[in-house]
Design a protein around this motif. Structure first.
Motif: not given
Length: 380
Positions: A51-55, A168-170, A175-176, A204-210
């Motif tokens: 929570d702290l790192v990603r805020s 996959v997009l999280t 946030v990153d 452009d932002l998704m992580s791949s491969p999943v």
């Protein structure tokens, strides 16, 4: 099994009025597993490392803005009850007490690591979330954010125009990217930059491969994959290496499974109980039990009720989304509804759930009728 050997004393304590800038420096210097927030020396809440790192909250903001209210647990509490507390509190960390003294913390990851060997009895198919929400790889990031907010989820499987899994997009990915871009561009009025970010394609932002799982593999193997790769969830596909989305499995799904009662008994679990207003936990359990009792042939073993608050309000009452999911011997049945206040939202969702249960019951009846008909024809 209790948490006496799972809980740890590796935590840091800060006051609710502490600046987040100083809190972040503490994390960087001491690298604790969690942070306990106090008010006048008394426990007030928790802040998890993620929570702290990603805020993106400014450093001058007080710690109280980021903290979550997690119920305290006893050091000898049963692991199933602690799993329920974490899920219902929508948190990954809880304070651990020994008597009246704060002893340490317990984390979701620590619990999962401790029970890994017992998870080989469950398959991914049994506990996955089947009604998965996806996003197209050419959709804009702004559309993805709206979908994440609307459904109160943290990840979206990304599919191409044919519906096949490509990434996959999280929330962490988003946030990153925003934080990295802010660091490059500097502070100031960046509304135009943010607008352009929202127009970026999800591709452009998704992580791949999943990283994926299949329905027939054990939950133990799936959780090991999450822990080894420091991720919170896996996309479930129809087959190993497949590209057809069949669901999502998260660490929260696994924690929820730890709370399941013995066969034939129903357990009701509520996520975000803090949003309950004019309706109580007992009333929710009573109504869910009433629905289950009507259709006993479905053998409902577990019910999960999840509340999610939207920003919209009506005369001060927030718009709430309620999702109800029943785990039965006939598979999963769900109902979703929205309303102003948890009471209204729950009853809309409960009405939808009962309609869906009736549809499933009708399908079961049709299958039984067709079976009887075929048997009679075979006798002619």
């Amino acid at each position: 099994m209790d948490i006496s050997e799972i809980a740890i004393s590796d935590y840091t304590e800060v006051d609710v009025g502490e600046r987040l800038g100083k809190v972040r420096s503490i994390f960087e210097r001491e690298n604790p597993k969690g942070l306990i927030v106090t008010r006048d020396g008394e426990y007030a809440g928790v802040i998890g490392e993620r929570d702290l790192v990603r805020s993106r909250i400014e450093n001058d903001t007080k710690a109280s803005v980021l903290m979550k209210s997690a119920p305290r647990v006893d050091r000898t509490e049963d692991v199933r009850e602690v799993a329920r507390v974490l899920v219902e509190g929508n948190t990954k960390i809880a304070p651990v007490y020994e008597g009246e003294n704060l002893w340490g913390i317990v984390t979701a990851d620590a619990i999962l690591e401790a029970v890994l060997d017992s998870l080989d009895a469950l398959t991914v198919e049994q506990i996955r979330t089947a009604d998965v929400v996806t996003v197209n790889e050419q959709s804009h990031v702004g559309q993805a954010i709206n979908r994440l907010r609307k459904h109160g989820i943290s990840r979206l499987p990304v599919v191409d125009e044919d519906g096949y899994l490509t990434g996959v997009l999280t929330t962490h990915d988003i946030v990153d990217f925003v934080v990295r871009d802010a660091d490059r561009q500097g502070r100031g009025d960046r509304r135009g930059d943010l607008d352009r970010m929202l127009d970026i394609p999800v591709y452009d932002l998704m992580s791949s491969p999943v990283l994926t799982a299949t329905g027939d593999e054990t939950v133990e193997d799936a959780v090991r994959r999450m822990l080894d790769n420091d991720i919170s969830g896996l996309v479930v596909t129809d087959e190993e290496g497949g590209d057809s989305v069949a669901g999502v499995l998260t660490k929260t799904d696994v924690l929820r499974a730890l709370t399941f009662t013995e066969e034939g008994q129903m357990d009701v679990q509520i996520t975000n109980v803090a949003l309950l207003d004019t309706i109580s936990r007992e009333e929710i359990v009573e109504e869910i039990t009433g629905v289950a009792d009507k259709y006993q042939e479905m053998q409902v073993q577990h019910a999960h009720v999840r509340f999610h608050e939207h920003k919209e309000k009506l005369r001060g009452t927030p718009l709430i989304q309620c999702q109800i999911r029943l785990r039965t011997n006939r598979g999963q049945v769900a109902g979703t509804g929205e309303g102003y206040g948890a009471d209204h939202a729950f009853h809309v969702a409960a009405d939808t759930l009962e309609r869906n249960v009736l549809e499933v019951k009708g399908l079961i009846a049709d299958e039984e009728y067709r079976g009887q008909l075929l048997r009679k024809l075979g006798e002619l």
